[in-house]
Motif scaffolding. Structure first.
Motif, PDB file in Angstrom:
ATOM      1  N   GLN A 157      46.564  71.941  12.678  1.00  0.00           N
ATOM      2  CA  GLN A 157      45.782  73.156  12.590  1.00  0.00           C
ATOM      3  C   GLN A 157      44.313  72.824  12.385  1.00  0.00           C
ATOM      4  N   VAL A 158      44.006  72.254  11.217  1.00  0.00           N
ATOM      5  CA  VAL A 158      42.646  71.846  10.922  1.00  0.00           C
ATOM      6  C   VAL A 158      42.501  70.366  11.249  1.00  0.00           C
ATOM      7  N   ARG A 159      41.468  70.061  11.952  1.00  0.00           N
ATOM      8  CA  ARG A 159      41.198  68.678  12.307  1.00  0.00           C
ATOM      9  C   ARG A 159      39.823  68.278  11.815  1.00  0.00           C
ATOM     10  N   LEU A 160      39.769  67.168  11.121  1.00  0.00           N
ATOM     11  CA  LEU A 160      38.524  66.624  10.625  1.00  0.00           C
ATOM     12  C   LEU A 160      38.344  65.245  11.231  1.00  0.00           C
ATOM     13  N   VAL A 161      37.206  65.023  11.825  1.00  0.00           N
ATOM     14  CA  VAL A 161      36.936  63.754  12.480  1.00  0.00           C
ATOM     15  C   VAL A 161      35.660  63.161  11.920  1.00  0.00           C
ATOM     16  N   GLU A 162      35.799  62.014  11.259  1.00  0.00           N
ATOM     17  CA  GLU A 162      34.650  61.322  10.697  1.00  0.00           C
ATOM     18  C   GLU A 162      34.092  60.325  11.703  1.00  0.00           C
ATOM     19  N   SER A 163      32.818  60.067  11.564  1.00  0.00           N
ATOM     20  CA  SER A 163      32.170  59.052  12.375  1.00  0.00           C
ATOM     21  C   SER A 163      30.945  58.545  11.626  1.00  0.00           C
ATOM     22  N   GLY A 164      30.388  57.466  12.102  1.00  0.00           N
ATOM     23  CA  GLY A 164      29.161  56.944  11.532  1.00  0.00           C
ATOM     24  C   GLY A 164      29.321  55.708  10.680  1.00  0.00           C
ATOM     25  N   GLY A 165      30.551  55.310  10.419  1.00  0.00           N
ATOM     26  CA  GLY A 165      30.762  54.112   9.631  1.00  0.00           C
ATOM     27  C   GLY A 165      30.397  52.865  10.404  1.00  0.00           C
ATOM     28  N   GLY A 166      30.377  51.764   9.700  1.00  0.00           N
ATOM     29  CA  GLY A 166      30.041  50.505  10.330  1.00  0.00           C
ATOM     30  C   GLY A 166      29.780  49.441   9.304  1.00  0.00           C
ATOM     31  N   SER A 167      29.203  48.351   9.750  1.00  0.00           N
ATOM     32  CA  SER A 167      28.868  47.227   8.878  1.00  0.00           C
ATOM     33  C   SER A 167      27.364  47.122   8.741  1.00  0.00           C
ATOM     34  N   VAL A 168      26.906  47.062   7.502  1.00  0.00           N
ATOM     35  CA  VAL A 168      25.482  46.945   7.222  1.00  0.00           C
ATOM     36  C   VAL A 168      25.268  45.928   6.117  1.00  0.00           C
ATOM     37  N   GLN A 169      24.046  45.460   6.013  1.00  0.00           N
ATOM     38  CA  GLN A 169      23.683  44.568   4.933  1.00  0.00           C
ATOM     39  C   GLN A 169      23.331  45.361   3.685  1.00  0.00           C
ATOM     40  N   SER A 170      23.427  44.706   2.559  1.00  0.00           N
ATOM     41  CA  SER A 170      23.057  45.335   1.305  1.00  0.00           C
ATOM     42  C   SER A 170      21.645  45.904   1.393  1.00  0.00           C
ATOM     43  N   GLY A 171      21.495  47.147   0.938  1.00  0.00           N
ATOM     44  CA  GLY A 171      20.215  47.823   1.013  1.00  0.00           C
ATOM     45  C   GLY A 171      20.047  48.688   2.240  1.00  0.00           C
ATOM     46  N   GLY A 172      20.970  48.582   3.168  1.00  0.00           N
ATOM     47  CA  GLY A 172      20.900  49.357   4.387  1.00  0.00           C
ATOM     48  C   GLY A 172      21.375  50.783   4.203  1.00  0.00           C
ATOM     49  N   SER A 173      21.344  51.535   5.297  1.00  0.00           N
ATOM     50  CA  SER A 173      21.715  52.942   5.269  1.00  0.00           C
ATOM     51  C   SER A 173      22.677  53.281   6.394  1.00  0.00           C
ATOM     52  N   LEU A 174      23.489  54.276   6.139  1.00  0.00           N
ATOM     53  CA  LEU A 174      24.376  54.835   7.138  1.00  0.00           C
ATOM     54  C   LEU A 174      24.443  56.340   6.935  1.00  0.00           C
ATOM     55  N   ARG A 175      24.702  57.051   8.005  1.00  0.00           N
ATOM     56  CA  ARG A 175      24.910  58.491   7.925  1.00  0.00           C
ATOM     57  C   ARG A 175      26.266  58.818   8.506  1.00  0.00           C
ATOM     58  N   LEU A 176      27.149  59.303   7.656  1.00  0.00           N
ATOM     59  CA  LEU A 176      28.475  59.684   8.088  1.00  0.00           C
ATOM     60  C   LEU A 176      28.489  61.152   8.498  1.00  0.00           C
ATOM     61  N   SER A 177      29.281  61.457   9.503  1.00  0.00           N
ATOM     62  CA  SER A 177      29.445  62.827   9.963  1.00  0.00           C
ATOM     63  C   SER A 177      30.915  63.194   9.958  1.00  0.00           C
ATOM     64  N   CYS A 178      31.183  64.448   9.714  1.00  0.00           N
ATOM     65  CA  CYS A 178      32.540  64.969   9.742  1.00  0.00           C
ATOM     66  C   CYS A 178      32.512  66.297  10.473  1.00  0.00           C
ATOM     67  N   VAL A 179      33.170  66.342  11.604  1.00  0.00           N
ATOM     68  CA  VAL A 179      33.232  67.559  12.399  1.00  0.00           C
ATOM     69  C   VAL A 179      34.587  68.213  12.194  1.00  0.00           C
ATOM     70  N   ALA A 180      34.563  69.477  11.814  1.00  0.00           N
ATOM     71  CA  ALA A 180      35.784  70.224  11.561  1.00  0.00           C
ATOM     72  C   ALA A 180      36.082  71.175  12.704  1.00  0.00           C
ATOM     73  N   SER A 181      37.332  71.224  13.096  1.00  0.00           N
ATOM     74  CA  SER A 181      37.785  72.179  14.095  1.00  0.00           C
ATOM     75  C   SER A 181      39.038  72.862  13.581  1.00  0.00           C
ATOM     76  N   GLY A 182      39.348  74.010  14.149  1.00  0.00           N
ATOM     77  CA  GLY A 182      40.439  74.791  13.618  1.00  0.00           C
ATOM     78  C   GLY A 182      39.955  75.603  12.428  1.00  0.00           C
ATOM     79  N   TYR A 183      40.889  76.185  11.690  1.00  0.00           N
ATOM     80  CA  TYR A 183      40.507  77.047  10.586  1.00  0.00           C
ATOM     81  C   TYR A 183      40.202  76.264   9.316  1.00  0.00           C
ATOM     82  N   VAL A 184      39.004  76.437   8.833  1.00  0.00           N
ATOM     83  CA  VAL A 184      38.582  75.919   7.538  1.00  0.00           C
ATOM     84  C   VAL A 184      37.980  77.096   6.781  1.00  0.00           C
ATOM     85  N   PHE A 185      38.433  77.311   5.550  1.00  0.00           N
ATOM     86  CA  PHE A 185      38.005  78.479   4.805  1.00  0.00           C
ATOM     87  C   PHE A 185      36.493  78.526   4.621  1.00  0.00           C
ATOM     88  N   ARG A 186      35.959  77.451   4.133  1.00  0.00           N
ATOM     89  CA  ARG A 186      34.517  77.348   3.936  1.00  0.00           C
ATOM     90  C   ARG A 186      34.085  75.932   4.282  1.00  0.00           C
TER      91      ARG A 186
END
Length: 122
Positions: free
Chosen positions: A1-30
């Motif tokens: 019914q509800v599908r959540l798909v994460e992306s944006g992970g990976g390998s970085v060095q200490s001190g680095g940055s990443l931005r994770l995303s989660c796209v929701a489809s189907g019914y999510v209350f809020r």
């Protein structure tokens, strides 16, 4: 019914940055009642960031000042900006959501993504 798909992970060095995303489809209350969890190997799952329906944000002490949770409601997308990453941040990161108001009020997440892996090397 509800599908959540994460992306944006990976390998970085200490001190680095990443931005994770989660796209929701189907019914999510809020879309604002969502959170990010992580689980490192050999450790318990922990809630690193939570976004509530009123827009308030809650962070685990271990990530305060480094991680930022945000939402694009129009796109049903949740983000986790991770800065100043440290080796201890290495884990599988999961997006979670609810599909009822009662679960939202109890932070009882019942919908989970499959996770995106984050590895931080020293």
């Amino acid at each position: 019914q509800v599908r959540l798909v994460e992306s944006g992970g990976g390998s970085v060095q200490s001190g680095g940055s990443l931005r994770l995303s989660c796209v929701a489809s189907g019914y999510v209350f809020r879309s604002g009642c969502m959170g990010w969890f992580r689980q490192a190997q050999g450790k318990a799952r922990e809630n690193v960031a939570r976004l509530d329906t009123d827009g308030s944000k809650t962070y685990a002490d271990s990530v305060k000042g480094r991680f930022t949770i945000s939402q694009d409601a129009a796109k049903n997308t949740l983000y986790l900006q991770m800065n100043s990453l440290q080796p201890e941040d290495t884990a599988m990161y999961y997006c979670a959501a609810v599909d009822t108001l009662s679960r939202c009020r109890r932070n009882d997440y019942n919908n989970w993504g499959q996770g995106t892996s984050v590895t931080v090397s020293s």
